[in-house]
Design a protein around this motif. Structure first.
Motif, PDB file in Angstrom:
ATOM      1  N   GLN A  53       0.830  -1.211   0.000  1.00 19.91           N
ATOM      2  CA  GLN A  53       0.000   0.000   0.000  1.00 19.91           C
ATOM      3  C   GLN A  53       0.857   1.250   0.000  1.00 19.91           C
ATOM      4  OE1 GLN A  53      -3.338  -0.120  -0.351  1.00 19.91           O
ATOM      5  NE2 GLN A  53      -3.087  -2.328  -0.495  1.00 19.91           N
ATOM      6  N   GLU A  54       1.951   1.251  -0.714  1.00 22.68           N
ATOM      7  CA  GLU A  54       2.816   2.433  -0.779  1.00 22.68           C
ATOM      8  C   GLU A  54       2.271   3.396  -1.827  1.00 22.68           C
ATOM      9  OE1 GLU A  54       5.707   3.189   0.974  1.00 22.68           O
ATOM     10  OE2 GLU A  54       5.279   1.445   2.200  1.00 22.68           O
ATOM     11  N   SER A  55       2.286   4.668  -1.499  1.00 18.69           N
ATOM     12  CA  SER A  55       1.879   5.672  -2.483  1.00 18.69           C
ATOM     13  C   SER A  55       3.048   5.930  -3.419  1.00 18.69           C
ATOM     14  CB  SER A  55       1.476   6.962  -1.771  1.00 18.69           C
ATOM     15  OG  SER A  55       2.611   7.563  -1.174  1.00 18.69           O
ATOM     16  N   LEU A  56       2.759   6.527  -4.552  1.00 18.01           N
ATOM     17  CA  LEU A  56       3.826   6.847  -5.496  1.00 18.01           C
ATOM     18  C   LEU A  56       4.809   7.834  -4.875  1.00 18.01           C
ATOM     19  CD1 LEU A  56       1.984   7.118  -8.922  1.00 18.01           C
ATOM     20  CD2 LEU A  56       3.615   5.381  -8.186  1.00 18.01           C
ATOM     21  N   TRP A  57       4.307   8.742  -4.049  1.00 17.09           N
ATOM     22  CA  TRP A  57       5.167   9.713  -3.384  1.00 17.09           C
ATOM     23  C   TRP A  57       6.159   9.006  -2.469  1.00 17.09           C
ATOM     24  CZ3 TRP A  57       6.677  14.416  -4.079  1.00 17.09           C
ATOM     25  CH2 TRP A  57       7.321  15.099  -3.044  1.00 17.09           C
ATOM     26  N   LYS A  82      10.182   8.706  -2.817  1.00 20.92           N
ATOM     27  CA  LYS A  82      11.000   9.136  -1.694  1.00 20.92           C
ATOM     28  C   LYS A  82      11.943   8.018  -1.231  1.00 20.92           C
ATOM     29  CE  LYS A  82      10.104  11.719   2.473  1.00 20.92           C
ATOM     30  NZ  LYS A  82       9.134  12.071   3.469  1.00 20.92           N
ATOM     31  N   SER A  83      11.454   6.775  -1.275  1.00 19.35           N
ATOM     32  CA  SER A  83      12.274   5.638  -0.821  1.00 19.35           C
ATOM     33  C   SER A  83      13.486   5.409  -1.728  1.00 19.35           C
ATOM     34  CB  SER A  83      11.428   4.373  -0.737  1.00 19.35           C
ATOM     35  OG  SER A  83      11.089   3.914  -2.026  1.00 19.35           O
ATOM     36  N   MET A  84      13.417   5.886  -2.963  1.00 25.49           N
ATOM     37  CA  MET A  84      14.546   5.724  -3.883  1.00 25.49           C
ATOM     38  C   MET A  84      15.774   6.477  -3.407  1.00 25.49           C
ATOM     39  SD  MET A  84      13.663   3.713  -6.136  1.00 25.49           S
ATOM     40  CE  MET A  84      12.972   3.319  -7.680  1.00 25.49           C
ATOM     41  N   ARG A  85      15.589   7.445  -2.495  1.00 26.06           N
ATOM     42  CA  ARG A  85      16.713   8.222  -1.987  1.00 26.06           C
ATOM     43  C   ARG A  85      17.364   7.580  -0.762  1.00 26.06           C
ATOM     44  NH1 ARG A  85      13.070  13.111  -2.066  1.00 26.06           N
ATOM     45  NH2 ARG A  85      12.856  13.515  -4.267  1.00 26.06           N
ATOM     46  N   SER A  86      16.722   6.547  -0.190  1.00 24.00           N
ATOM     47  CA  SER A  86      17.287   5.943   1.020  1.00 24.00           C
ATOM     48  C   SER A  86      18.523   5.120   0.658  1.00 24.00           C
ATOM     49  CB  SER A  86      16.252   5.067   1.731  1.00 24.00           C
ATOM     50  OG  SER A  86      16.150   3.825   1.098  1.00 24.00           O
ATOM     51  N   GLU A 128      19.531   2.305   1.787  1.00 27.24           N
ATOM     52  CA  GLU A 128      19.262   0.873   1.662  1.00 27.24           C
ATOM     53  C   GLU A 128      18.745   0.534   0.268  1.00 27.24           C
ATOM     54  OE1 GLU A 128      17.813   2.783   4.081  1.00 27.24           O
ATOM     55  OE2 GLU A 128      18.886   2.141   5.876  1.00 27.24           O
ATOM     56  N   VAL A 129      17.811   1.354  -0.235  1.00 26.95           N
ATOM     57  CA  VAL A 129      17.252   1.110  -1.562  1.00 26.95           C
ATOM     58  C   VAL A 129      18.327   1.333  -2.626  1.00 26.95           C
ATOM     59  CG1 VAL A 129      15.525   1.884  -3.240  1.00 26.95           C
ATOM     60  CG2 VAL A 129      14.891   1.597  -0.836  1.00 26.95           C
ATOM     61  N   LYS A 130      19.137   2.384  -2.453  1.00 27.83           N
ATOM     62  CA  LYS A 130      20.213   2.643  -3.416  1.00 27.83           C
ATOM     63  C   LYS A 130      21.182   1.464  -3.470  1.00 27.83           C
ATOM     64  CE  LYS A 130      20.420   7.693  -3.250  1.00 27.83           C
ATOM     65  NZ  LYS A 130      21.241   8.843  -2.861  1.00 27.83           N
ATOM     66  N   ARG A 131      21.516   0.915  -2.280  1.00 25.85           N
ATOM     67  CA  ARG A 131      22.429  -0.232  -2.214  1.00 25.85           C
ATOM     68  C   ARG A 131      21.833  -1.437  -2.953  1.00 25.85           C
ATOM     69  NH1 ARG A 131      22.895  -0.374   3.289  1.00 25.85           N
ATOM     70  NH2 ARG A 131      23.992   1.577   3.295  1.00 25.85           N
ATOM     71  N   SER A 132      20.549  -1.678  -2.719  1.00 24.88           N
ATOM     72  CA  SER A 132      19.886  -2.808  -3.372  1.00 24.88           C
ATOM     73  C   SER A 132      19.811  -2.617  -4.881  1.00 24.88           C
ATOM     74  CB  SER A 132      18.473  -2.998  -2.820  1.00 24.88           C
ATOM     75  OG  SER A 132      18.505  -3.362  -1.475  1.00 24.88           O
ATOM     76  N   LEU A 133      19.475  -1.401  -5.313  1.00 26.70           N
ATOM     77  CA  LEU A 133      19.404  -1.121  -6.757  1.00 26.70           C
ATOM     78  C   LEU A 133      20.778  -1.262  -7.404  1.00 26.70           C
ATOM     79  CD1 LEU A 133      16.891   1.851  -6.875  1.00 26.70           C
ATOM     80  CD2 LEU A 133      16.549  -0.464  -7.750  1.00 26.70           C
ATOM     81  N   ALA A 134      21.820  -0.809  -6.712  1.00 24.86           N
ATOM     82  CA  ALA A 134      23.170  -0.938  -7.257  1.00 24.86           C
ATOM     83  C   ALA A 134      23.534  -2.411  -7.404  1.00 24.86           C
ATOM     84  CB  ALA A 134      24.175  -0.226  -6.353  1.00 24.86           C
ATOM     85  N   MET A 135      23.169  -3.202  -6.420  1.00 23.29           N
ATOM     86  CA  MET A 135      23.459  -4.628  -6.498  1.00 23.29           C
ATOM     87  C   MET A 135      22.690  -5.272  -7.651  1.00 23.29           C
ATOM     88  SD  MET A 135      23.055  -7.451  -3.573  1.00 23.29           S
ATOM     89  CE  MET A 135      23.771  -9.047  -3.743  1.00 23.29           C
ATOM     90  N   MET A 136      21.410  -4.937  -7.787  1.00 23.13           N
ATOM     91  CA  MET A 136      20.598  -5.518  -8.857  1.00 23.13           C
ATOM     92  C   MET A 136      21.103  -5.101 -10.233  1.00 23.13           C
ATOM     93  SD  MET A 136      16.691  -5.562  -7.602  1.00 23.13           S
ATOM     94  CE  MET A 136      16.462  -4.944  -5.948  1.00 23.13           C
ATOM     95  N   THR A 137      21.505  -3.840 -10.378  1.00 25.54           N
ATOM     96  CA  THR A 137      22.024  -3.426 -11.682  1.00 25.54           C
ATOM     97  C   THR A 137      23.357  -4.113 -11.969  1.00 25.54           C
ATOM     98  OG1 THR A 137      22.995  -1.442 -10.705  1.00 25.54           O
ATOM     99  CG2 THR A 137      20.835  -1.210 -11.768  1.00 25.54           C
ATOM    100  N   GLY A 138      24.155  -4.365 -10.933  1.00 26.04           N
ATOM    101  CA  GLY A 138      25.389  -5.126 -11.124  1.00 26.04           C
ATOM    102  C   GLY A 138      25.100  -6.550 -11.580  1.00 26.04           C
TER     103      GLY A 138
END
Length: 168
Positions: free
Chosen positions: A121-125, A129-133, A135-145
């Motif tokens: 139930q997360e809103s788009l906002w 906003k979570s993309m700046r955390s 933890e999320v950045k670390r996970s995205l970097a790992m997934m893109t790797g």
């Protein structure tokens, strides 16, 4: 001077003597391992009560037919793929550092727990906003790797799908 022995006569015990000696050895072994034999008999009794012994007896009586069916199933092309994929999974798991795998699996477990708590139930906002955390950045970097490495491997094996490089 003594006379050389040229002929050796082997004396075989009578069947009754042999049977008595064998029976004596069995009784001695049973006496030494009585507790284990009782446990084994209890296990056999439970297996018989469950019907396992009847099933095993049926398999043994029809072993030729069962073997033909099993070999027929193993000769299917899909079974070849199953075996080959299984071997590849073991190679894959052997190539991964156990500590790295543990970290990744712990992260996935934690991610599932957080996803279950939020209930999707997360809103788009909040999502943006979570993309700046961190933890999320670390996970995205790992997934893109992971995606980059997978793409390199696919390119080396020439297994990119048609138009696979025209993204973006």
């Amino acid at each position: 001077m003594a006379k050389a022995i040229r002929q050796i006569k082997q004396v075989d015990p009578a069947p009754e003597e042999w049977q008595a000696a064998s029976l004596s050895a069995v009784v001695k072994a049973a006496a030494e391992n009585g507790e284990s034999l009782i446990k084994l008999l209890e296990i056999i009794k439970q297996l018989d009560g469950m019907g396992v012994l009847n099933a095993m007896e049926g398999l043994l009586q029809n072993r030729v037919d069962v073997a033909e069916i099993a070999l027929g199933q193993l000769n299917q092309p899909t079974m070849y793929h199953v075996v080959k994929n299984g071997m590849n999974v073991f190679k894959f798991l052997g190539a991964i550092d156990p500590e790295q795998l543990q970290t990744i699996l712990s992260g996935i477990t934690s991610g599932f727990e957080k996803a279950a708590q939020s209930g999707g139930q997360e809103s788009l906002w909040k999502l943006g906003k979570s993309m700046r955390s961190p933890e999320v950045k670390r996970s995205l970097a790992m997934m893109t790797g992971i995606l980059a490495g997978m793409g390199e491997a696919m390119e080396q094996n020439h297994s990119l799908p048609e138009g696979g490089t025209d993204i973006g």
